[in-house]
Motif scaffolding. Structure first.
Motif, PDB file in Angstrom:
ATOM      1  N   UNK A 729       0.859  -1.426   0.249  1.00 59.15           N
ATOM      2  CA  UNK A 729       0.389   0.091   0.107  1.00 59.15           C
ATOM      3  C   UNK A 729       0.446   1.550   0.106  1.00 59.15           C
ATOM      4  N   UNK A 730       1.805   1.396   0.661  1.00 63.36           N
ATOM      5  CA  UNK A 730       3.028   2.406   0.928  1.00 63.36           C
ATOM      6  C   UNK A 730       3.581   3.039  -0.593  1.00 63.36           C
ATOM      7  N   UNK A 731       4.201   1.595  -1.522  1.00 61.79           N
ATOM      8  CA  UNK A 731       4.143   2.022  -2.027  1.00 61.79           C
ATOM      9  C   UNK A 731       3.743   1.870  -3.265  1.00 61.79           C
ATOM     10  N   UNK A 732       1.960   1.660  -3.295  1.00 59.54           N
ATOM     11  CA  UNK A 732       0.882   1.728  -4.617  1.00 59.54           C
ATOM     12  C   UNK A 732       1.351   3.690  -3.868  1.00 59.54           C
ATOM     13  N   UNK A 733       1.341   3.826  -3.154  1.00 63.29           N
ATOM     14  CA  UNK A 733       0.869   5.396  -2.903  1.00 63.29           C
ATOM     15  C   UNK A 733       1.856   6.781  -3.309  1.00 63.29           C
ATOM     16  N   UNK A 734       3.479   5.682  -3.229  1.00 65.18           N
ATOM     17  CA  UNK A 734       4.329   6.787  -4.016  1.00 65.18           C
ATOM     18  C   UNK A 734       4.398   6.457  -5.140  1.00 65.18           C
ATOM     19  N   UNK A 735       3.429   5.102  -6.134  1.00 68.79           N
ATOM     20  CA  UNK A 735       3.617   4.677  -7.456  1.00 68.79           C
ATOM     21  C   UNK A 735       5.088   4.447  -7.821  1.00 68.79           C
ATOM     22  N   UNK A 736       5.315   3.519  -6.873  1.00 63.09           N
ATOM     23  CA  UNK A 736       6.953   3.288  -7.109  1.00 63.09           C
ATOM     24  C   UNK A 736       6.288   1.611  -7.230  1.00 63.09           C
ATOM     25  N   UNK A 737       6.684   1.618  -8.897  1.00 63.05           N
ATOM     26  CA  UNK A 737       6.631  -0.219  -8.832  1.00 63.05           C
ATOM     27  C   UNK A 737       7.315  -1.314  -8.553  1.00 63.05           C
ATOM     28  N   UNK A 738       6.784  -2.258  -8.033  1.00 58.81           N
ATOM     29  CA  UNK A 738       7.037  -3.242  -7.436  1.00 58.81           C
ATOM     30  C   UNK A 738       7.401  -4.404  -8.594  1.00 58.81           C
ATOM     31  N   UNK A 739       8.682  -4.739  -8.023  1.00 56.97           N
ATOM     32  CA  UNK A 739       9.049  -6.440  -9.012  1.00 56.97           C
ATOM     33  C   UNK A 739       8.605  -7.388  -8.156  1.00 56.97           C
ATOM     34  N   UNK A 740       9.358  -7.450  -7.150  1.00 53.55           N
ATOM     35  CA  UNK A 740       8.657  -8.596  -6.281  1.00 53.55           C
ATOM     36  C   UNK A 740       9.085  -8.221  -4.846  1.00 53.55           C
ATOM     37  N   UNK A 741       8.752  -9.926  -4.504  1.00 56.12           N
ATOM     38  CA  UNK A 741       8.651  -9.796  -3.090  1.00 56.12           C
ATOM     39  C   UNK A 741       9.291 -10.648  -2.068  1.00 56.12           C
ATOM     40  N   UNK A 742      10.123 -10.873  -1.415  1.00 56.39           N
ATOM     41  CA  UNK A 742      10.617 -12.481  -0.932  1.00 56.39           C
ATOM     42  C   UNK A 742      10.199 -12.294   0.987  1.00 56.39           C
ATOM     43  N   UNK A 743       9.449 -13.419   1.436  1.00 52.94           N
ATOM     44  CA  UNK A 743       9.269 -13.153   2.971  1.00 52.94           C
ATOM     45  C   UNK A 743       9.421 -14.326   3.695  1.00 52.94           C
ATOM     46  N   UNK A 744      11.126 -13.967   4.582  1.00 48.99           N
ATOM     47  CA  UNK A 744      11.060 -14.994   5.732  1.00 48.99           C
ATOM     48  C   UNK A 744      10.148 -14.952   6.761  1.00 48.99           C
ATOM     49  N   UNK A 745       9.428 -16.194   7.319  1.00 48.99           N
ATOM     50  CA  UNK A 745       9.425 -15.740   8.497  1.00 48.99           C
ATOM     51  C   UNK A 745       9.158 -16.739  10.081  1.00 48.99           C
ATOM     52  N   UNK A 746       9.964 -16.131  10.892  1.00 53.24           N
ATOM     53  CA  UNK A 746       9.723 -16.659  12.067  1.00 53.24           C
ATOM     54  C   UNK A 746       8.702 -16.768  12.707  1.00 53.24           C
ATOM     55  N   UNK A 747       7.902 -17.902  12.395  1.00 53.92           N
ATOM     56  CA  UNK A 747       6.434 -17.435  12.670  1.00 53.92           C
ATOM     57  C   UNK A 747       6.911 -18.087  14.542  1.00 53.92           C
ATOM     58  N   UNK A 748       7.827 -19.146  14.930  1.00 56.80           N
ATOM     59  CA  UNK A 748       7.348 -18.915  16.850  1.00 56.80           C
ATOM     60  C   UNK A 748       8.096 -17.747  17.321  1.00 56.80           C
ATOM     61  N   UNK A 749       8.271 -16.806  16.516  1.00 51.89           N
ATOM     62  CA  UNK A 749       8.750 -15.930  17.305  1.00 51.89           C
ATOM     63  C   UNK A 749       7.836 -14.458  16.991  1.00 51.89           C
ATOM     64  N   UNK A 840       6.124 -14.762  -0.409  1.00 44.41           N
ATOM     65  CA  UNK A 840       6.954 -14.141  -1.880  1.00 44.41           C
ATOM     66  C   UNK A 840       5.485 -13.862  -2.962  1.00 44.41           C
ATOM     67  N   UNK A 841       6.262 -13.321  -3.932  1.00 43.06           N
ATOM     68  CA  UNK A 841       5.457 -12.465  -5.294  1.00 43.06           C
ATOM     69  C   UNK A 841       6.891 -12.082  -5.769  1.00 43.06           C
ATOM     70  N   UNK A 842       5.915 -12.165  -7.129  1.00 41.40           N
ATOM     71  CA  UNK A 842       6.685 -11.616  -8.345  1.00 41.40           C
ATOM     72  C   UNK A 842       5.648 -11.128  -9.640  1.00 41.40           C
ATOM     73  N   UNK A 843       6.090 -10.337 -10.149  1.00 44.99           N
ATOM     74  CA  UNK A 843       5.506  -8.992 -11.402  1.00 44.99           C
ATOM     75  C   UNK A 843       5.917  -8.713 -12.590  1.00 44.99           C
ATOM     76  N   UNK A 844       6.331  -9.460 -13.829  1.00 42.36           N
ATOM     77  CA  UNK A 844       7.019  -9.271 -15.192  1.00 42.36           C
ATOM     78  C   UNK A 844       5.346  -8.951 -16.026  1.00 42.36           C
ATOM     79  N   UNK A 845       6.053  -8.349 -16.513  1.00 40.13           N
ATOM     80  CA  UNK A 845       5.601  -8.239 -18.128  1.00 40.13           C
ATOM     81  C   UNK A 845       5.697  -8.978 -19.230  1.00 40.13           C
ATOM     82  N   UNK A 846       4.908  -9.716 -19.764  1.00 43.03           N
ATOM     83  CA  UNK A 846       5.057  -9.381 -21.021  1.00 43.03           C
ATOM     84  C   UNK A 846       4.552  -9.601 -22.558  1.00 43.03           C
ATOM     85  N   UNK A 847       4.602  -8.569 -23.360  1.00 43.57           N
ATOM     86  CA  UNK A 847       3.797  -7.859 -24.544  1.00 43.57           C
ATOM     87  C   UNK A 847       2.481  -7.160 -24.166  1.00 43.57           C
ATOM     88  N   UNK A 848       2.881  -6.730 -22.823  1.00 42.00           N
ATOM     89  CA  UNK A 848       1.680  -5.760 -22.409  1.00 42.00           C
ATOM     90  C   UNK A 848       0.747  -6.279 -21.527  1.00 42.00           C
TER      91      UNK A 848
END
Length: 881
Positions: A729-749, A840-848
């Motif tokens: 949401x913060x990135x969308x507010x600033x109109x900064x394109x997001x390419x991908x995300x990777x999230x590491x979680x320590x669920x027990x903590x 995790x998340x990835x985003x890419x564009x192919x021919x529009x």
């Protein structure tokens, strides 16, 4: 033994080596400062004899006292061997051993004398000497090999010097030595030979003496003779030798005018050799104080006239020798039909009246092999001789493989020459004629060059990688550090680690990639969403891949392993991109990729091929993470190499860094953080994660990480459902394109370590973005139920399927909407409607078309079918599940 040498020996015996050295060099200096100028050769010889006689006496004593009983000699090299020393000359000696140098006690004894002071204290000067054995001879090259031309025995009780010279002759390449001299001639000596009237700067060694020696060495190099034998050659007139001796004489005078200058930048170069205008007007000083002004004026004019004449004469001599050698043609080896002439390389006419296609092809390709090997052009006249009508008769011969296996020179430049002929490349590579005139995405985008020129650029890029990588490895203090891909991934170093077979396969794949027909080509032709030139830009020969390379083994001389790798590269040219689309690859994905590549060598070859093939240009809609040096490709490659070379455990490093066992338990809960590229990125967040477990009120740590073409936002924070949605949401507010995300979680903590890859060309926005992300995390913004009304409506196709054995799923969305708003809408709705935790998340564009993949878990209370129904209803409108 002549009279002067006898005088030196007698004086040493009378007053000792140090005082003899001082008196004899001082006397030599006095003569150099006298107005007598016809004694340059004698003074240089006598000065050299002072050094060689003292070294001979020392060596004989050491040899006798140590009792060394194997062949050994001390020789003089270069100017010392020619007996042409002047006051500031380096003394250049060498120790020759038949025995190995390693653990050689006698060598260690000699080096202790010359390196640590005893020799200088006993004889008055420092002896410059390196050791060599017969096994070093094949490695002698360039300037060092040239110095051995003038090898002269100083102390040689066993006659070992003659054996050493004969062994050099056995392995010596006269043509390579000729090219070494020719390169110096073109770079330095040729211009110096034409600048005889310059007064502001004259390097008398490099622009005078060595100009003459260039011609001498060229003649000496034919049979590896010493220079003093060539001085007797008919081509050297008495006037030429007198001019050279006069330059030696003036050099001695000039060096004494410039005492105590700092040493030159390169070995063998002396600032004392530089004559400036002040030196050219100083020659009258040689007459001393008793001469009047007119006498000094006339004397200086006479010296300048002789110096000008000497400079002209040595220049004419060297230029004449060099041009005569090229006019007559210099064979690349004894008996070879290929010679280097004034216009470049030529091939002698074939013996047969009507040579076969195979004979003519072998001659033409051999000429190209020589051109590449020596970095020399083919004489343009060969277009009307050896290459005449080549497009009508050229066939495959084993010389084609030699072209690809050769590691010297440039294959790209060879094919640039061949491209000037019509039809030759088509006969070597079926389909090439159609390929080089066809269109593809790059040609249509750039609108500058045909595909043949672009293909050669890829070969040049590969050559640049290998050249730079070899330089880095040669200069590296520790090769291990340079080849640790986890810390220092470099395509240049990876390219340099490939062997000749693997590089030949990459070259052949780059040359022919679009020619054989593959399954991917057939699929592309059926894809009517592509333009006509995209559908038909590959598989141009129509010959199936498995058949295309058969004749290259049978007729072209290529080894089967080379061709197998070439086919693998072409078959899997998009493998890195396809696997890298999956964001950070799981262990299962890495294992699949490693299995595909079959070996570490093929994995490395595919990585280098991918860079050379795609490094110069990418479609404008390609995600930065999927570029050859993008994060995902690098991450996949690093994990693949770690499969073969597991890195040391992080736990040991952390203990040394002060982490306790409790800390390690927290960090080990962040599964996957200790492999691949994220291992290095995570270091700057580990202490903060520990502090979050000890201080519940501590806020997040948000940092910018600049990594190649991608900017990364790293976030270490207390985890909560919707954290990813807050950040998107913060990135969308600033109109900064997001390419991908990777999230590491320590669920027990309850900890999260997230990496958001963003497209941020303007780095000045970084601090504002970091501050906003920190703020929205603290306030848990953009995840409340009332926020959905402001989100974009996502339209397109959606699918939801299980992803791995750890309970993760992949939500795949195809849409033509805006990437940023779409990503935030998806992460928000996954949180609100599916209760999912995103990993995790990835985003890419192919021919529009925008492709977004989100990796997440699902609550245990929700079945897959229920989740699919919710996704179809709530996440994407007008969907086609």
């Amino acid at each position: 033994m002549d009279a002067f040498e006898a005088k030196v020996i007698a004086l040493i015996a009378e007053i000792g080596p140090v005082e003899a050295f001082r008196q004899l060099t001082a006397a030599n200096d006095r003569e150099l400062l006298s107005p007598v100028l016809d004694n340059g050769r004698r003074l240089a010889r006598e000065r050299t004899l002072i050094y060689t006689t003292l070294v001979r006496e020392w060596a004989a004593k050491q040899h006798a006292s140590f009792g060394y009983d194997k062949p050994f000699a001390v020789v003089a090299l270069g100017g010392t061997g020619r007996m042409e020393m002047t006051p500031c000359s380096d003394n250049d000696f060498a120790f020759l051993f038949e025995d190995a140098l390693e653990d050689n006690a006698f060598l260690l004894h000699l080096q202790e004398q010359i390196l640590y002071g005893p020799f200088k204290q006993a004889y008055g000067f420092k002896c410059e000497s390196l050791p060599f054995t017969l096994s070093d001879i094949p490695n002698l090259d360039g300037k060092q090999l040239n110095a051995f031309l003038d090898m002269r025995p100083v102390y040689d009780p066993d006659g070992f010097t003659d054996l050493f010279r004969e062994r050099i002759r056995d392995v010596y390449d006269p043509f390579k030595h000729f090219l070494h001299l020719r390169a110096y001639w073109e770079e330095t000596w040729k211009e110096a030979a034409l600048e005889c009237e310059r007064l502001d700067r004259f390097d008398i060694k490099n622009q005078g003496l060595r100009v003459f020696l260039a011609g001498i060495w060229l003649l000496a190099g034919e049979r590896f003779q010493p220079s003093w034998e060539i001085y007797e050659h008919p081509v050297c007139s008495e006037k030429d030798l007198a001019a050279y001796a006069f330059l030696l004489r003036i050099r001695g005078y000039a060096q004494l005018r410039h005492p105590n200058l700092p040493p030159g930048a390169a070995p063998g170069n002396h600032p004392e050799d530089i004559l400036t205008f002040e030196d050219f007007v100083s020659f009258g000083e040689l007459l001393g104080n008793d001469a009047n002004e007119l006498e000094k004026y006339n004397f200086a004019n006479a010296v300048r006239a002789r110096l000008l004449s000497a400079r002209r004469r040595v220049g004419r001599f060297a230029q004449g020798v060099m041009q005569r050698a090229l006019r007559d043609g210099r064979p690349i080896r004894r008996g070879s039909p290929i010679v280097l002439g004034l216009g470049g390389l030529t091939h002698a006419p074939l013996d047969a009246d009507s040579p076969s296609k195979e004979e003519k092809s072998a001659a033409a390709l051999s000429l190209l092999v020589a051109s590449r090997r020596y970095g020399l052009p083919v004489d343009p006249s060969e277009l009307h001789h050896t290459f005449l009508n080549i497009g009508e008769w050229l066939v495959l011969t084993p010389q084609l493989a030699e072209l690809f296996y050769e590691e010297r020179g440039s294959l790209a430049e060879v094919f640039a020459f061949l491209a000037s002929t019509d039809g030759a490349e088509e006969r070597l590579f079926p389909g090439y004629a159609k390929f080089e005139s066809s269109l593809d995405g790059r040609v249509m985008h750039e609108q500058r060059f045909l595909r043949g020129a672009l293909e050669r650029d890829k070969l040049r890029l590969l050559e640049e990688y290998v050249r730079e990588g070899k330089q880095r490895l040669a200069q590296a203090v520790s090769e291990y550090k340079l080849t640790d891909v986890g810390k220092n991934l470099s395509v240049q170093v990876e390219a340099a680690l490939l062997n000749a077979d693997q590089l030949a396969a990459i070259r052949l794949a780059l040359k022919t990639k679009r020619l054989p027909l593959t399954e991917a080509d057939l699929e592309a032709r059926e894809d009517e969403t592509r333009t006509i030139y995209e559908r038909l830009s590959s598989g141009i020969s129509g010959i199936p891949l498995e058949e295309y390379y058969e004749r290259y083994a049978e007729q072209g001389g290529f080894a089967e392993p080379t061709l197998a790798l070439t086919q693998f590269l072409i078959q899997n040219q998009r493998a890195f991109r396809e696997f890298a689309k999956i964001s950070v690859a799981s262990q299962e994905q890495v294992e699949r990729f490693v299995d595909l590549c079959q070996s570490e060598e093929w994995l490395r070859a595919l990585y280098v091929f991918n860079h050379a093939d795609q490094g110069a240009w990418q479609s404008p809609d390609t995600s930065a993470a999927l570029l050859p040096d993008g994060f995902n490709v690098s991450e996949l490659y690093i994990k693949g190499i770690e499969h073969y070379h597991p890195r040391p455990g992080m736990q040991e490093q952390m203990v040394r860094a002060g982490f306790t066992p409790d800390h390690l338990d927290v960090l080990e809960d962040l599964k996957g953080i200790f492999t691949g590229a994220y291992r290095e990125l995570s270091h700057r967040f580990l202490y903060h994660l520990i502090e979050l477990t000890e201080n519940p009120d501590k806020g997040p740590l948000v940092r910018m990480i600049w990594d190649g073409p991608t900017s990364i936002v790293g976030v270490a924070a207390k985890d909560y459902r919707g954290l990813a949605a807050s950040i998107t949401g913060a990135l969308a507010e600033m109109a900064i394109p997001l390419v991908q995300v990777h999230i590491f979680s320590a669920k027990r903590y309850g900890l999260a370590l997230d990496f958001f890859h963003v497209d941020l060309p303007d780095r000045s926005k970084g601090p504002e973005m970091v501050a906003l992300i920190d703020e929205v995390i603290r306030e848990k913004r953009y995840i409340n139920a009332g926020d959905e009304a402001e989100l974009v409506e996502v339209r397109g196709k959606v699918s939801l399927e299980p992803w791995d054995d750890e309970g993760r799923y992949r939500l795949m969305v195809e849409t033509d909407g805006q990437v940023n708003g779409t990503i935030h809408a998806l992460t928000y709705r996954l949180h609100q409607h599916l209760g999912a935790n995103i990993s995790g998340l990835t985003a890419y564009t192919v021919r529009g078309t925008v492709f977004i993949a989100v990796y997440h878990d699902l609550p245990e209370t929700l079945t897959l079918e229920e989740a699919k129904a919710i996704a179809a209803e709530k996440l994407v409108r007008a969907c086609a599940p």
